[in-house]
Each structure stands twice: as C-alpha cells, then as structure tokens.
Design a protein around this motif. Structure first.
Motif, mmCIF file in Angstrom:
data_model
loop_
_atom_site.group_PDB
_atom_site.id
_atom_site.type_symbol
_atom_site.label_atom_id
_atom_site.label_comp_id
_atom_site.label_asym_id
_atom_site.label_seq_id
_atom_site.Cartn_x
_atom_site.Cartn_y
_atom_site.Cartn_z
ATOM 1 N N TYR A 1 0.860 -1.181 0.000
ATOM 2 C CA TYR A 1 0.000 0.000 0.000
ATOM 3 C C TYR A 1 0.899 1.234 0.000
ATOM 4 O O TYR A 1 2.121 1.122 -0.068
ATOM 5 C CB TYR A 1 -0.911 0.013 1.232
ATOM 6 C CG TYR A 1 -1.988 -1.048 1.221
ATOM 7 C CD1 TYR A 1 -3.257 -0.762 0.745
ATOM 8 C CD2 TYR A 1 -1.723 -2.332 1.688
ATOM 9 C CE1 TYR A 1 -4.259 -1.732 0.747
ATOM 10 C CE2 TYR A 1 -2.709 -3.309 1.680
ATOM 11 C CZ TYR A 1 -3.973 -3.005 1.206
ATOM 12 O OH TYR A 1 -4.944 -3.965 1.202
ATOM 13 N N PHE A 2 0.318 2.393 0.093
ATOM 14 C CA PHE A 2 1.082 3.620 0.204
ATOM 15 C C PHE A 2 1.184 4.026 1.668
ATOM 16 O O PHE A 2 0.231 3.854 2.431
ATOM 17 C CB PHE A 2 0.423 4.759 -0.590
ATOM 18 C CG PHE A 2 0.498 4.576 -2.077
ATOM 19 C CD1 PHE A 2 1.578 5.083 -2.793
ATOM 20 C CD2 PHE A 2 -0.492 3.900 -2.764
ATOM 21 C CE1 PHE A 2 1.651 4.921 -4.166
ATOM 22 C CE2 PHE A 2 -0.433 3.726 -4.127
ATOM 23 C CZ PHE A 2 0.650 4.230 -4.841
ATOM 24 N N ASP A 3 2.342 4.546 2.054
ATOM 25 C CA ASP A 3 2.466 5.155 3.373
ATOM 26 C C ASP A 3 2.384 6.663 3.212
ATOM 27 O O ASP A 3 2.456 7.193 2.091
ATOM 28 C CB ASP A 3 3.783 4.748 4.041
ATOM 29 C CG ASP A 3 3.717 4.882 5.564
ATOM 30 O OD1 ASP A 3 2.728 5.442 6.061
ATOM 31 O OD2 ASP A 3 4.652 4.436 6.239
ATOM 32 N N LEU A 4 2.241 7.373 4.310
ATOM 33 C CA LEU A 4 2.147 8.832 4.264
ATOM 34 C C LEU A 4 3.488 9.434 3.883
ATOM 35 O O LEU A 4 4.546 8.848 4.122
ATOM 36 C CB LEU A 4 1.684 9.361 5.629
ATOM 37 C CG LEU A 4 0.393 8.758 6.175
ATOM 38 C CD1 LEU A 4 0.060 9.366 7.532
ATOM 39 C CD2 LEU A 4 -0.764 8.961 5.204
ATOM 40 N N ILE A 5 3.458 10.619 3.306
ATOM 41 C CA ILE A 5 4.686 11.269 2.844
ATOM 42 C C ILE A 5 4.961 12.541 3.639
ATOM 43 O O ILE A 5 4.042 13.206 4.116
ATOM 44 C CB ILE A 5 4.632 11.597 1.336
ATOM 45 C CG1 ILE A 5 3.474 12.575 1.028
ATOM 46 C CG2 ILE A 5 4.495 10.328 0.513
ATOM 47 C CD1 ILE A 5 3.481 13.099 -0.398
#
Length: 734
Positions: free
Chosen positions: A178-182
């Motif tokens: 998934y994507f993590d926060l940036i």
C-alpha cells in the motif's frame, strides 16, 4: 516540491522517461517525443502524474498517451493523460485530469466533472483528478445512465482489485503493498492548510473564523490518527470505499471515523477542544482530501511550524488584527537565555505560542546533542532505550515545565494546535486574562456570573491539579510580547488597583504624601509587574516593549519601579521596521530583567528613601518650598489689595497679573525640583557604586534583523552577533 516528488523526477530522468533542457524550462516526454513548457504549473503536476502511473502503479509507458484528443460531440478536446488496457492503445482504461496546485475547491469539482465526461466518452473504466495537493479517484460504472463511484485509489497495473483504502502505516498489510504517508516541505504544507481552509469557508457556508476552528479540529484528528495507528494498519483519516458505494455512504462513514478519532483524542486532552465537530460530511471529506496523504508527525518540525505560523498569521491579521512576534525576534530571545529541560518557562501573553515552541525546540536540540541523535538521519544504530531517554528529556519539559496564558480563546486554541503539531506541551496553555489575579479565589471574584459558567471547567483545569504550577514565585523564565497600546481601565477591570503600577503615588518632592488609584494603565506596563509575581528570585523576564517605557518622562515612576523590582540585564533596541510587515509600526525594544529577592528590593527602596530624605534636609528643600509658597501668597495678597473691588478683579490687567504670579511660582518650583532631581541622580549614581548596587547593563542597537519593512529577507541579521555576546553576558549572571 517535496523530497518524494523530486525522487520521482530523478528516477524518471534516469530511466529516460522524461528529460529537461539545461534551464529546466521545458520537459520532454521521451516515449512520445513531446516537448512541453515545464514552467506551466499544470505541466509540473502532469509530469508527476505521468511518472506515478509508471513508477508507482506499474503501467507500461507504451500504454500511456499524453494530450490525447477526445471527441466531445462536434468539438474536440484534449485529455491530459489516458492509460490504455491494451498494447495497441485502442481501449481507454484510466483518464487523468491534472490541475495546478492552487486550484479552488469549486474548480476542482469542475475538473472532476470534466474528467468524468472524458471517461464516459472514451468508455474508460476509471478517472483520476489531481492537483498535486489533492487527488480524487472514481470508477465509471457501466450502467446507463453512466454514473461514477468514488474510490480511494485506482488499480495497479495487472490488478482488477479495487483497494478499500490507500494508506497503511508502514506501507504494507498482510503481504500486500500500500502507500504510506509522505513528508512534505513548508511551502506545500502552507498551501494545503490554505486550500483546506478555503474549502470550508469559500462557498460562504461558514465564516472564516468558524472554518479555522473546524480545520483545527480536523488537524488534531489527523495527528492523533498518525500517532495511534500501528504498522500494518490502515489509517482512519482517509477515504474508504468499496465497489459501487455512492458518495453519501462514503462521506458518512468517513465522518464517523473522524468523529471517533476526535472523541478518542478528547479523552486524553479534554481542554483542547470543548465543542464537537460542526461540519457536514461533505466538508469533512473535502479537508480529508487535502490532508490524508501527508505525514504531519514526521514532517520536519521547522517546516510544519513555519507552515502553520504562516497560514495562521495571515489569517489572524486579516480576521482579528492580531500581530504575532516575528520568528527572528523570538529565536533571538530564546537563544540567549539558559533554558534547560528543568526550567519552568511561561509566556503570560502567548498568542500562537511562538516563544513556547522555540523554547521547546531549544530543549529538543539539547536532547539531540545529549543523546547523540541526528534528527535529519535514520539513527538506526541508536538503541531503543536511548530513544526513550531522548523522548522523555524534551517531552517531560513540554508536558510539565512549559506554560502559556492567552486571553483570546480562539488564539489560545491555535497555540494548543501549534504545540500539538510540534508533539505536545499544549495541556499547559490556558485561556485566561494574563493580568488577572492568579489565585483561584481572586479568579472567581474577577469574573462575571456568565463568564464563570462559561469557563468553570477551564478554570479548574488551569488552577487545579493538572496545572498546579500556575502559581507565584515559581518560574525561571518568562518570555513574552504583550499587546501594545491597550489600556486596562479600573471601571472594566477591578484588579487594576492591586498593581503598584495601577496606582499614582506622590513624588518624594511632594510635601503632602498621597496614593490614589489610576483610572487606567497600559497593558505592557502591567505585564512587567505581573511577571514579577510569577518569577522566582533571580528568574529572568524577557519582554518586548514599546520604547516609550524607556524614554517618556511621564513614565519615570515606572522606570523607578522596574529598578527596584529587577536587575536590568539588557536593553536591545529593535529597528523601526521590526513589526511593520505584520501591520504594526511601534518602535520597540527587548528588555531583559532579573527579579531581585525581596531583601534586595527593600534594600534599594530604603537606600533611595534615605538618600531623598538626606538631600531634602541638606538642601533645605522644604524650607525653600514654604518660602516660595509664602512669597506667592504675599504677592497675591498685595495684588488683591491693589484691586479691592469685584469690578477691579474682572479687568484683564488683574487677570494677567494673577496668572503671571502663578506661572512664575510654578517655574520656580519646577526649577527647584529639577535641581533636586539632578542632585539626586548624581548622588544616587555615586552611592550605588559604593554600596554595591551599581551594575553593568548590556545595551545594543539592531538596525537589520534579517528582514525589511515588507518582511522580505535581507540576508543579514545583526541579532546573531548581538545574541552571541548577550548569551555570554547572561551566563555570568546565573
């Protein structure tokens, strides 16, 4: 541009997906050999979307067309990006619409409609609208009439699965990516705050002030979610969607999760926000759309602090006329003071919390140095125990030693939010009049019945067990910039006469002593005395003051009082332009004072009174004053004898002569008193030295403090040099 976006561009260049000319004015999309002007803001967003499709979502560049024609009835439009599901590029799959970052929320909604119309025309399955700061994804349903269903993301290449959410702590869940926060930079974060705020009030449904309050609550929820979501779990502060859910259901469930976060956070910090979230589901979603992908907790402290201050400062100047202390002055004041993690620090007029935040940052840096932790590196070789000690070192200071008072409830909430963004400390910021009496009983007496009811719970928090350290003779440092130009009136604030500076006392040269209450007094003067009550002996006050306190002859009694209460450490004169760019133009200085113990104050008072008494005797002052009074009465008696009748006394000659006698008398008295004052000052200076009461005062004039009258950086800051010398000077005193 954030680091993540720059990495995308660098990877795109390395893989020959894109290329730039030597001035970075033009970008070439290598596969299609299309050259575009990169200085166009929309082009920058389009380049990033193109690279994300290939490098993040895995779509082959051969299946992507940029600036492709779309037939819309009798006209032809141009779609920014179309992704195809086949190698021949005959079956459109995803339509991407790109807009510039500062697009309004209404314009963004129009872009969504445009993307949907392109997608339905091309028979595409999905659409993605992006401004760089905000993304929306939706599925184009096949049923007639064609409808769209919101999604948290578009599918990756080769996957038919629609993810229920996009962002997961750590970027992986159950072996799925998934994507993590940036983390993002200051400029982008400032823009996000502004765009999110505009999304709340831009349509006129909320006024700017209410919108600001509601945005504060959602930022609080966002940070709470980040801090309490374990690795492998999806964040709650994001859009969830399952196949073919309509927007009403999606928004309703999002609002439910956000409100749950809010309630969880309030259990720990009930004083931060007393009211429920007052936004409809669509408004909550609008803000979540801007904030969901960014990591506020891990974004560089200075960047997010500056972003919040920039956004908040411009808002409050426009809506409240509040002027916050420029960062350069705040940094100078905090840097020169020997604040440590054991110091008790207070700002009695804390505004948005600038002084408190810099004090916290100072202690945090001390922790970095003490435990050899570099905040800009991974620190993977540091063991967990050391990290815990590092955290406790500065966090305990934030939680137990850092205090603020702010009279405006909304601005106090901004200070709390500022502290939350910087990792806590907010529980010690209270809404209260920083000049009001500081005992619980006197607080109750000073408030109206209506105010008591409204603040009952807050007062308990402020004076009760949780903040038991709001008490006199307790603080090591008070750092503050009180409001200038305001006055406290006795008719409005009954506590005025409890201040020495709230009363008028007879001069030592008056023959008949008296003391009476003033009708009013300036706030900055009272804040100097109130700080004396809060400080422990040898505690230091650093306060921004208007220069009138230092120079106006009418304020000599104030300067005399300061001399008795404090050792004057330093006077640093600021340029006239120091506050010009914030909308305030008062010439000011920073005054550093160290509280005398009671014995020293009494010693100074006794010495001065004794000297004054000695001078009056040696100079036969009272005899001379009586002689002047006798002479005046004799002249008036002779004048009345010369003009005995009432008719005579109505003549202009009589009136002029009488006025001349009175003026001459006043001039002689003034001359005598000036002579006495000059003798007193001379003798006081001489005797102060012999009695050990004399000391050196650090004085400096700063003409350039890093910015001009418009706020534009000058590239030079004389406070840096002054600060180094003043820091060493103060070290010798404590």
């Amino acid at each position: 541009m954030n680091i993540f976006e720059q990495d995308l561009l660098d990877e795109g260049i390395a893989k020959e997906l894109i290329a730039f000319d030597e001035n970075n004015e033009y970008i070439t999309y290598c596969y299609q050999d299309k050259r575009r002007k990169y200085t166009n803001p929309e082009e920058q967003i389009q380049a990033l979307a193109f690279l994300k499709l290939i490098l993040q979502y895995g779509y082959p560049v051969e299946r992507i067309k940029l600036f492709d024609s779309v037939k819309m009835g009798s006209s032809t439009r141009e779609a920014d990006i179309i992704v195809f599901s086949d190698e021949q590029c005959l079956a459109p799959y995803i339509v991407v619409e790109c807009k510039k970052q500062d697009i309004s929320d209404l314009e963004f909604k129009n872009a969504v409609d445009q993307a949907f119309s392109y997608a339905t025309t091309e028979l595409a399955s999905y659409a993605w609208v992006t401004s760089g700061l905000k993304d929306e994804y939706f599925q184009v349903l096949k049923e007639r009439p064609r409808k769209r269903s919101s999604l948290p993301d578009i599918p990756h290449f080769g996957s038919k699965e629609i993810p229920e959410y996009k962002y997961v702590a750590g970027g992986e869940r159950e072996n799925k990516k998934y994507f993590d926060l940036i983390k993002i930079e200051q400029d982008q974060l400032t823009q996000i705050f502004k765009q999110a705020h505009n999304a709340l009030w831009g349509g006129g449904e909320l006024n700017p002030s209410t919108a600001f309050d509601e945005l504060d609550k959602l930022i609080f929820c966002k940070i709470w979610d980040e801090k309490n979501t374990p690795d492998g779990e999806p964040y709650k502060f994001q859009i969830y969607a399952k196949d073919k859910q309509d927007d009403e259901i999606i928004n309703q469930r999002l609002a439910q999760r956000v409100n749950e976060l809010y309630e969880e956070g309030r259990k720990k910090d009930p004083e931060v926000f007393k009211e429920d979230i007052r936004l409809n589901h669509a408004k909550i979603r609008a803000v979540v759309g801007y904030l969901e992908k960014i990591n506020l907790s891990e974004t560089d402290l200075d960047s997010k602090g500056r972003a919040f201050e920039t956004f908040m400062g411009s808002f409050f100047r426009g809506d409240f006329g509040q002027y916050f202390t420029p960062r350069e002055i705040v940094k100078f004041v905090v840097d020169v003071l020997p604040i440590s993690n054991t110091s008790f620090v207070l700002d009695t007029s804390c505004g948005s919390g600038g002084f408190l935040l810099h004090a916290l940052d100072k202690v945090r840096k001390q922790a970095d140095e003490k435990f050899s932790i570099d905040p800009n590196k991974e620190n993977t070789n540091i063991n967990l125990e050391k990290f815990k000690k590092h955290f406790n070192y500065w966090h305990s200071f934030a939680e137990k030693n850092l205090f603020g008072i702010e009279i405006n409830e909304q601005i106090a909430r901004v200070a709390k939010m500022n502290m939350i963004i910087h990792d806590d400390g907010h529980t010690n910021v209270i809404v209260y009049d920083g000049l009001a009496p500081i005992s619980e009983e006197s607080i109750k007496q000073s408030e109206s019945e209506e105010a008591k009811k409204r603040k009952e719970r807050l007062n308990k928090l402020a004076i009760g067990k949780q903040n038991k350290d709001f008490k006199p003779n307790h603080f090591d440092f008070i750092i503050t910039n009180p409001p200038f130009g305001s006055t406290i009136k006795q008719t409005e604030k009954a506590y005025l006469h409890q201040y020495n500076f709230g009363n008028t006392e007879s001069s030592w040269l008056d023959l008949k002593p008296y003391r009476k209450g003033k009708e009013n007094q300036s706030t900055e003067v009272l804040f100097i005395e109130q700080a004396h009550k809060f400080l422990k002996d040898k505690g230091i006050l650093a306060i921004v003051i208007p220069d009138g306190i230092l120079t106006n002859s009418s304020l000599q009694t104030i300067r005399d009082g300061i001399e008795e209460m404090y050792r004057i450490i330093a006077v640093i004169s600021m340029p006239q332009s120091a506050f010009s760019h914030t909308g305030a133009g008062v010439k000011s200085s920073v005054l550093f004072l160290q509280k005398h113990c009671q014995e020293q104050t009494q010693k100074i008072k006794f010495f001065k009174e004794k000297l004054q008494h000695t001078l009056k005797i040696s100079q036969q002052y009272e005899s001379k004053m009586r002689d002047l009074e006798i002479s005046k009465k004799k002249e008036l008696k002779d004048l009345n004898a010369k003009y005995p009748s009432q008719e005579d006394k109505e003549t202009q000659l009589y009136k002029d002569t009488k006025a001349h006698i009175s003026t001459e008398y006043k001039e002689k008295v003034a001359t005598l008193q000036d002579t006495m004052t000059e003798l007193y000052q001379q003798e006081k200076s001489r005797l102060f030295e012999t009695q050990g009461l004399d000391y050196e005062i650090f004085m400096a004039i700063a003409e350039d403090i890093g910015y001009d009258a418009t706020g534009k950086p000058t590239g030079n800051n004389e406070l840096d040099i002054i600060g180094e010398k003043l820091r060493e000077f103060i070290k010798g005193l404590v």
